[in-house]
Design a protein around this motif. Structure first.
Motif, PDB file in Angstrom:
ATOM      1  N   GLU A  17      19.109 -16.730 -26.174  1.00  0.00           N
ATOM      2  CA  GLU A  17      20.148 -17.619 -25.642  1.00  0.00           C
ATOM      3  C   GLU A  17      20.452 -17.184 -24.213  1.00  0.00           C
ATOM      4  OE1 GLU A  17      21.290 -20.234 -27.020  1.00  0.00           O
ATOM      5  OE2 GLU A  17      20.593 -19.970 -29.098  1.00  0.00           O
ATOM      6  N   GLY A  18      20.130 -18.007 -23.258  1.00  0.00           N
ATOM      7  CA  GLY A  18      20.432 -17.680 -21.873  1.00  0.00           C
ATOM      8  C   GLY A  18      19.204 -17.316 -21.060  1.00  0.00           C
ATOM      9  N   VAL A  19      19.275 -17.610 -19.787  1.00  0.00           N
ATOM     10  CA  VAL A  19      18.146 -17.440 -18.881  1.00  0.00           C
ATOM     11  C   VAL A  19      17.764 -15.974 -18.712  1.00  0.00           C
ATOM     12  CG1 VAL A  19      17.369 -17.769 -16.501  1.00  0.00           C
ATOM     13  CG2 VAL A  19      18.711 -19.548 -17.628  1.00  0.00           C
ATOM     14  N   VAL A  20      18.766 -15.113 -18.565  1.00  0.00           N
ATOM     15  CA  VAL A  20      18.484 -13.710 -18.269  1.00  0.00           C
ATOM     16  C   VAL A  20      17.655 -13.065 -19.378  1.00  0.00           C
ATOM     17  CG1 VAL A  20      19.499 -11.427 -17.930  1.00  0.00           C
ATOM     18  CG2 VAL A  20      20.522 -13.433 -16.831  1.00  0.00           C
ATOM     19  N   TRP A  21      18.043 -13.299 -20.625  1.00  0.00           N
ATOM     20  CA  TRP A  21      17.310 -12.687 -21.727  1.00  0.00           C
ATOM     21  C   TRP A  21      15.914 -13.269 -21.872  1.00  0.00           C
ATOM     22  CZ3 TRP A  21      17.974  -8.201 -23.620  1.00  0.00           C
ATOM     23  CH2 TRP A  21      19.256  -7.634 -23.676  1.00  0.00           C
ATOM     24  N   LEU A  22      15.757 -14.551 -21.563  1.00  0.00           N
ATOM     25  CA  LEU A  22      14.422 -15.137 -21.621  1.00  0.00           C
ATOM     26  C   LEU A  22      13.522 -14.505 -20.556  1.00  0.00           C
ATOM     27  CD1 LEU A  22      12.453 -17.128 -22.827  1.00  0.00           C
ATOM     28  CD2 LEU A  22      13.357 -18.900 -21.304  1.00  0.00           C
ATOM     29  N   ILE A  23      14.067 -14.292 -19.364  1.00  0.00           N
ATOM     30  CA  ILE A  23      13.296 -13.641 -18.295  1.00  0.00           C
ATOM     31  C   ILE A  23      12.905 -12.233 -18.711  1.00  0.00           C
ATOM     32  CG2 ILE A  23      13.437 -12.717 -15.951  1.00  0.00           C
ATOM     33  CD1 ILE A  23      15.181 -15.139 -15.237  1.00  0.00           C
ATOM     34  N   VAL A  24      13.848 -11.503 -19.309  1.00  0.00           N
ATOM     35  CA  VAL A  24      13.569 -10.125 -19.745  1.00  0.00           C
ATOM     36  C   VAL A  24      12.463 -10.101 -20.796  1.00  0.00           C
ATOM     37  CG1 VAL A  24      14.517  -8.130 -20.976  1.00  0.00           C
ATOM     38  CG2 VAL A  24      15.860  -9.247 -19.179  1.00  0.00           C
ATOM     39  N   LEU A  25      12.550 -10.994 -21.773  1.00  0.00           N
ATOM     40  CA  LEU A  25      11.547 -11.026 -22.832  1.00  0.00           C
ATOM     41  C   LEU A  25      10.177 -11.434 -22.299  1.00  0.00           C
ATOM     42  CD1 LEU A  25      13.581 -12.568 -25.795  1.00  0.00           C
ATOM     43  CD2 LEU A  25      12.649 -10.247 -25.638  1.00  0.00           C
ATOM     44  N   ARG A  26      10.155 -12.376 -21.364  1.00  0.00           N
ATOM     45  CA  ARG A  26       8.877 -12.787 -20.762  1.00  0.00           C
ATOM     46  C   ARG A  26       8.285 -11.635 -19.941  1.00  0.00           C
ATOM     47  NH1 ARG A  26       6.279 -16.817 -22.859  1.00  0.00           N
ATOM     48  NH2 ARG A  26       5.174 -17.101 -20.884  1.00  0.00           N
ATOM     49  N   LEU A  27       9.137 -10.877 -19.293  1.00  0.00           N
ATOM     50  CA  LEU A  27       8.676  -9.711 -18.537  1.00  0.00           C
ATOM     51  C   LEU A  27       8.044  -8.675 -19.466  1.00  0.00           C
ATOM     52  CD1 LEU A  27       8.702  -8.182 -15.736  1.00  0.00           C
ATOM     53  CD2 LEU A  27      10.838  -7.145 -16.522  1.00  0.00           C
ATOM     54  N   LEU A  28       8.738  -8.366 -20.575  1.00  0.00           N
ATOM     55  CA  LEU A  28       8.215  -7.399 -21.537  1.00  0.00           C
ATOM     56  C   LEU A  28       6.938  -7.897 -22.191  1.00  0.00           C
ATOM     57  CD1 LEU A  28      11.568  -6.291 -23.236  1.00  0.00           C
ATOM     58  CD2 LEU A  28      10.211  -5.017 -21.543  1.00  0.00           C
ATOM     59  N   LEU A  29       6.889  -9.193 -22.488  1.00  0.00           N
ATOM     60  CA  LEU A  29       5.677  -9.780 -23.058  1.00  0.00           C
ATOM     61  C   LEU A  29       4.507  -9.620 -22.091  1.00  0.00           C
ATOM     62  CD1 LEU A  29       4.305 -11.537 -25.268  1.00  0.00           C
ATOM     63  CD2 LEU A  29       5.042 -13.542 -23.974  1.00  0.00           C
TER      64      LEU A  29
END
Length: 454
Positions: free
Chosen positions: A104-116
């Motif tokens: 939920e939210g842009v910041v966490w999506l960016i973080v998860l995409r970075l880790l992926l």
């Protein structure tokens, strides 16, 4: 003459074939992850009212993660081995993919995409090092080159899955799209369980008994560490890599890799915009974009058939020269008839295949076991910087300079790759890893290299 060795000259076994399939899972997931976000972004943008900057950050976060992960994965696999990390990075991909469903939210999506992206990037040096150190010399080039082909297979799969979910999964379709990468990752992870450690790496760490156990398991009785070709004593660590005699090799690999991927990533990412600027619009642009994607894959397959017949050096030079000329003609004649435009784009997509597959062949052949993963990871990371910059500048160039100049710049980058290859590209066809990686060995010229057919 090249000496015969029971490992380097082993027949292509079921073990080698399975390892090649399992190892290519990383490029497949790379193509899948980078492509599925483009499909999902259409729905995410509408639901979250994303700005252009937020969309760009979400899309770029995976690329940045790959850049970071490739170097980290290379260093880790050289220090701790290939076997454990070969499955551990897949576990990270599965976890990040599933977590995206609940974000939920842009910041966490960016973080998860970075880790992926970091997990995907780490797999490249891990998997290619393992494949290189087991592959017989006759098949090493085609097996490593096939990794690039799997990138396009992953991208194509992502577009198909994304389209199906967009039509059937309702408002949560984008969540299912992003989480869907977990399914192939699970299958690849399960398949990789039980893959043995590289005996070359074990020997480099003084673990002779374990190396003999692996050799017995893979090759049967009668094959021991005594049959492993002795590698030149390099004592080169990561910090010393660029200051050693391998610095020139790293410069060659980084430069040719960058010259190969900058125009390709730009063309692939902005194919509709580029084709539109060349007066191919609507359905013609969509069909053209799909055709170019398929032709990139065809080019890689053709190059796989040629890498042993032509040799590494001639294939690389020809690939850069002829694909560069195709881009040059597009830049000089942007107003040509649509049929000519498509023929030139098709020529570029097919002809650049040689430089694409050699991105994974050369780095693994030109560095010794103790730093092979680090060298591959570093070269991959450095080339991604150029690719990211080039991809970012394409829309700006199209707007401010026009399509003709943009294609001329792409041609210049590609032809510069031909110059670098002419100056520095060695011929490693037919050499054992100890021969191709040792600084004390002189790689064969194309004229003297033994002809090998697959």
């Amino acid at each position: 003459m090249t000496t015969t060795n029971p490992l380097d000259d082993a027949p292509l076994s079921t073990f080698h074939k399975k390892l090649a399939v399992f190892s290519s899972g990383g490029p497949f997931l790379d193509g899948y992850a980078l492509s599925i976000i483009g499909v999902a972004m259409v729905q995410i943008s509408g639901q979250w009212n994303l700005s252009s900057a937020e969309q760009g950050l979400i899309a770029a976060s995976t690329l940045i993660g790959i850049l970071l992960g490739a170097f980290a994965g290379g260093w880790l696999t050289d220090r701790f081995g290939r076997e454990v990390l070969f499955t551990l990075d897949l576990v990270a991909i599965i976890a990040c993919s599933v977590a995206q469903f609940f974000v939920e939210g842009v910041v966490w999506l960016i973080v998860l995409r970075l880790l992926l992206g970091m997990a995907v990037g780490a797999d490249y040096p891990i998997a290619t090092s393992l494949m290189t150190e087991f592959a017989p010399r006759k098949y090493r080039g085609p097996l490593l080159g096939a990794f690039v082909t799997m990138w396009f297979v992953g991208a194509a799969a992502a577009y198909v899955v994304g389209e199906v979910l967009a039509r059937t999964a309702g408002d949560d379709a984008w969540r299912w799209m992003l989480a869907s990468a977990a399914l192939p990752a699970v299958l690849i992870c399960v398949a990789r369980v039980g893959t043995p450690e590289s005996p070359r790496w074990l020997v480099s760490k003084g673990k002779i008994d374990k190396a003999n156990e692996v050799l017995l398991k893979v090759y049967g009785p009668g094959v021991t560490v005594a049959d492993l070709p002795a590698e030149e004593e390099t004592n080169v660590g990561v910090k010393e890599l660029l200051r050693s005699g391998y610095g020139k090799r790293m410069a060659f690999i980084t430069l040719f890799w960058t010259c190969s991927v900058v125009p390709l990533f730009a063309v692939y990412a902005f194919a509709p915009a580029i084709l539109g600027a060349l007066k191919l619009e609507g359905d013609a642009a969509h069909i053209g974009s799909a055709a170019i994607t398929i032709l990139f894959m065809v080019g890689c397959i053709v190059a796989l058939l040629l890498v042993n017949r032509m040799g590494r050096r001639p294939l690389l030079i020809h690939s850069f020269v002829w694909s560069g000329l195709a881009l040059l003609l597009l830049g000089l004649f942007p107003g040509a008839p649509s049929a000519i435009i498509m023929v030139l784009f098709a020529a570029y997509a097919v002809l650049i295949g040689g430089s694409q597959i050699l991105q994974w062949v050369y780095p693994n052949e030109l560095f010794p076991t103790e730093v092979r993963g680090s060298a591959v990871g570093l070269a991959s990371s450095l080339s991604r910087i150029g690719a990211a910059i080039g991809t970012f500048l394409v829309p700006l160039s199209l707007t401010s300079l026009g399509i003709g100049v943009t294609m001329l710049i792409a041609a210049g980058v590609t032809l510069f790759g031909a110059v670098i290859s002419q100056m520095w590209a060695p011929e490693t066809r037919g050499l054992s890893l100890s021969e191709s990686a040792g600084l004390g060995q002189t790689t064969k010229s194309p004229a003297s290299a033994e002809t090998i057919s697959v």
